[in-house]
Scaffold this motif. Structure first.
Motif, short mmCIF file in Angstrom:
data_model
loop_
_atom_site.label_atom_id
_atom_site.label_comp_id
_atom_site.label_asym_id
_atom_site.label_seq_id
_atom_site.Cartn_x
_atom_site.Cartn_y
_atom_site.Cartn_z
N VAL A 14 0.94 -1.19 0.00
CA VAL A 14 0.10 0.05 0.08
C VAL A 14 0.91 1.04 0.11
CG1 VAL A 14 -1.63 1.29 1.34
CG2 VAL A 14 -1.90 -1.21 1.14
N THR A 15 1.72 1.31 0.81
CA THR A 15 2.98 2.37 1.02
C THR A 15 3.77 2.38 -0.51
OG1 THR A 15 3.29 1.98 3.24
CG2 THR A 15 4.75 3.34 2.02
N ARG A 16 3.86 1.41 -1.06
CA ARG A 16 4.48 1.92 -2.53
C ARG A 16 3.58 2.32 -3.42
NH1 ARG A 16 8.39 -1.57 -0.64
NH2 ARG A 16 10.26 -0.19 -0.02
N ALA A 17 2.48 1.75 -3.63
CA ALA A 17 1.27 2.16 -4.51
C ALA A 17 0.89 3.76 -4.10
CB ALA A 17 0.23 1.36 -4.11
N VAL A 18 0.97 4.19 -2.87
CA VAL A 18 0.69 5.43 -2.71
C VAL A 18 1.88 6.27 -3.20
CG1 VAL A 18 0.71 7.11 -0.74
CG2 VAL A 18 -0.77 5.18 -0.87
N GLU A 19 3.35 5.93 -2.88
CA GLU A 19 4.26 6.71 -3.28
C GLU A 19 4.40 6.85 -4.72
OE1 GLU A 19 7.20 4.39 -1.54
OE2 GLU A 19 7.16 5.31 0.34
N TRP A 20 4.15 5.68 -5.56
CA TRP A 20 4.03 5.69 -6.82
C TRP A 20 2.98 6.56 -7.69
CZ3 TRP A 20 7.71 4.52 -10.19
CH2 TRP A 20 8.73 3.51 -9.83
N LEU A 21 1.90 6.77 -7.11
CA LEU A 21 0.80 7.58 -7.38
C LEU A 21 1.09 8.91 -7.26
CD1 LEU A 21 -2.45 5.47 -6.42
CD2 LEU A 21 -1.60 6.12 -8.69
N PHE A 22 1.80 9.13 -6.02
CA PHE A 22 2.18 10.69 -5.80
C PHE A 22 3.09 11.04 -6.70
CE2 PHE A 22 4.04 14.10 -3.36
CZ PHE A 22 3.18 14.80 -2.70
N VAL A 23 4.14 10.45 -6.87
CA VAL A 23 5.38 10.54 -7.68
C VAL A 23 4.45 10.90 -9.15
CG1 VAL A 23 7.49 10.06 -9.04
CG2 VAL A 23 7.19 9.78 -6.35
N ALA A 24 3.76 10.13 -9.60
CA ALA A 24 3.29 10.36 -10.99
C ALA A 24 2.43 11.46 -11.05
CB ALA A 24 2.19 9.09 -11.42
N ALA A 25 1.71 11.73 -9.95
CA ALA A 25 0.91 13.00 -9.85
C ALA A 25 1.85 14.37 -9.59
CB ALA A 25 0.06 13.04 -8.77
N CYS A 26 2.93 14.27 -9.17
CA CYS A 26 4.07 15.49 -9.30
C CYS A 26 4.74 15.71 -10.73
CB CYS A 26 5.14 15.21 -8.38
SG CYS A 26 4.83 15.36 -6.61
N LEU A 27 4.32 14.58 -11.64
CA LEU A 27 5.07 14.87 -13.07
C LEU A 27 3.89 15.13 -13.92
CD1 LEU A 27 7.39 11.85 -12.75
CD2 LEU A 27 8.08 14.14 -12.43
N LEU A 28 2.76 15.18 -13.63
CA LEU A 28 1.67 15.51 -14.41
C LEU A 28 0.99 16.79 -14.31
CD1 LEU A 28 -0.26 12.06 -14.24
CD2 LEU A 28 1.01 13.03 -16.16
N VAL A 32 1.29 7.99 5.63
CA VAL A 32 2.34 6.75 5.21
C VAL A 32 3.15 6.31 6.24
CG1 VAL A 32 4.09 6.66 3.49
CG2 VAL A 32 1.94 7.47 2.68
N TYR A 33 3.71 7.45 7.08
CA TYR A 33 4.68 7.11 7.93
C TYR A 33 3.89 6.14 9.06
CZ TYR A 33 8.55 9.69 6.38
OH TYR A 33 9.67 10.24 5.84
N SER A 34 2.52 6.53 9.31
CA SER A 34 1.70 5.66 10.48
C SER A 34 1.75 4.42 9.81
CB SER A 34 0.49 6.63 10.69
OG SER A 34 0.70 7.51 11.27
N LEU A 35 1.43 4.04 8.75
CA LEU A 35 1.15 2.94 8.09
C LEU A 35 2.65 2.08 8.13
CD1 LEU A 35 -0.85 1.14 6.68
CD2 LEU A 35 -0.28 1.88 4.53
N ALA A 36 3.69 2.62 7.96
CA ALA A 36 4.95 1.83 7.97
C ALA A 36 5.30 1.52 9.32
CB ALA A 36 5.90 2.88 7.07
N ASP A 37 4.80 2.30 10.16
CA ASP A 37 5.27 2.04 11.58
C ASP A 37 4.24 1.08 12.35
OD1 ASP A 37 6.95 2.64 13.87
OD2 ASP A 37 5.40 4.05 14.76
N GLY A 38 3.27 0.69 11.41
CA GLY A 38 2.29 -0.29 11.94
C GLY A 38 1.13 0.41 12.76
#
Length: 168
Positions: free
Chosen positions: A22-36, A89-95
Motif C-alpha cells: 500500500v505504501t509503495r502504491a501511494v508513493e508511485w501515485l504521488f510521484v506520478a501526480a507530481c510529474l503530471l 504513510v509513516y503511520s502505516l509503515a510504523d504499524g
C-alpha cells in the motif's frame, strides 16, 4: 555478564507485506501526480523577465503545486492534504494502522476541497492521480487493518508494542 544469563536479542521482523505494498502504491501515485499537469490556470503569457516562468498562467504541474501551493488564498486547504498523506504513510509503515486510516480519510477529504478552491474546468489529470494516492492510503490502510491480527493492531495503536522491533 554472568554465565547462564539469557541474552535478549532484538528481532526486527519484516514489515507487513500488505502495508509495504500500500505504501509503495501511494508513493508511485504521488510521484506520478507530481510529474503530471494538475491545474490549467489559463492561457500562458510571455514571462516579464527573460528566463523566468510566470506561474500564474498555463498548466501547473504537481511538483510546482507541491513546492509552492501552500502559500496564498484557498490553495493551502487542499495542499494541507499532503501533510496528512505523509503522516499517514509513516503511520502505516510504523504499524499504526488505525491512525493511518484516520489520516488517510482526512487527507482525502482535504484533497476534495480542491473542487471548492478551483473551478472544475481547470482541474487536470494530475489532480485525479493525486486524489487516487490519498484514497489509496485511506482504503489501503483499512485493508491492512482488517487483515492484521486484532491483538497486535490494538497493542501497536495503544503504544504498548514497539512498532519495528520485538524482543525475544
Amino acid at each position: 555478564m554472568a554465565e547462564g544469563t539469557p541474552i535478549k536479542t532484538v528481532v526486527v521482523p519484516s514489515q507487513c507485506w500488505r502495508a509495504r505494498h500500500v505504501t509503495r502504491a501511494v508513493e508511485w501515485l504521488f510521484v506520478a501526480a507530481c510529474l503530471l499537469p494538475c491545474l490549467d490556470t489559463g492561457p500562458g503569457v510571455v514571462p516579464s523577465s527573460p528566463g523566468f516562468v510566470d506561474f500564474e498562467r498555463g498548466w501547473q504541474f504537481g511538483l510546482v503545486i507541491l513546492l509552492g501551493g501552500w502559500g496564498g488564498g484557498n490553495n493551502g486547504v487542499p495542499w494541507s492534504a499532503n501533510v496528512f498523506l505523509v503522516a499517514g504513510v509513516y503511520s502505516l509503515a510504523d504499524g499504526r494502522y488505525r491512525l493511518a486510516v484516520a489520516l488517510g480519510f482526512v487527507a482525502s477529504a482535504l484533497g476534495l476541497t480542491t473542487w471548492w478552491a478551483r473551478p472544475y474546468d481547470t482541474i487536470m489529470i494530475g489532480y485525479y492521480v493525486w486524489q487516487a494516492s490519498l484514497l489509496t492510503l485511506a482504503l489501503g490502510a483499512v485493508w491492512v487493518l482488517r487483515r492484521s491480527p486484532p491483538a497486535q493492531a490494538a497493542e501497536r495503536d495503544n503504544g504498548q508494542l514497539p512498532s519495528q522491533e520485538l524482543v525475544t
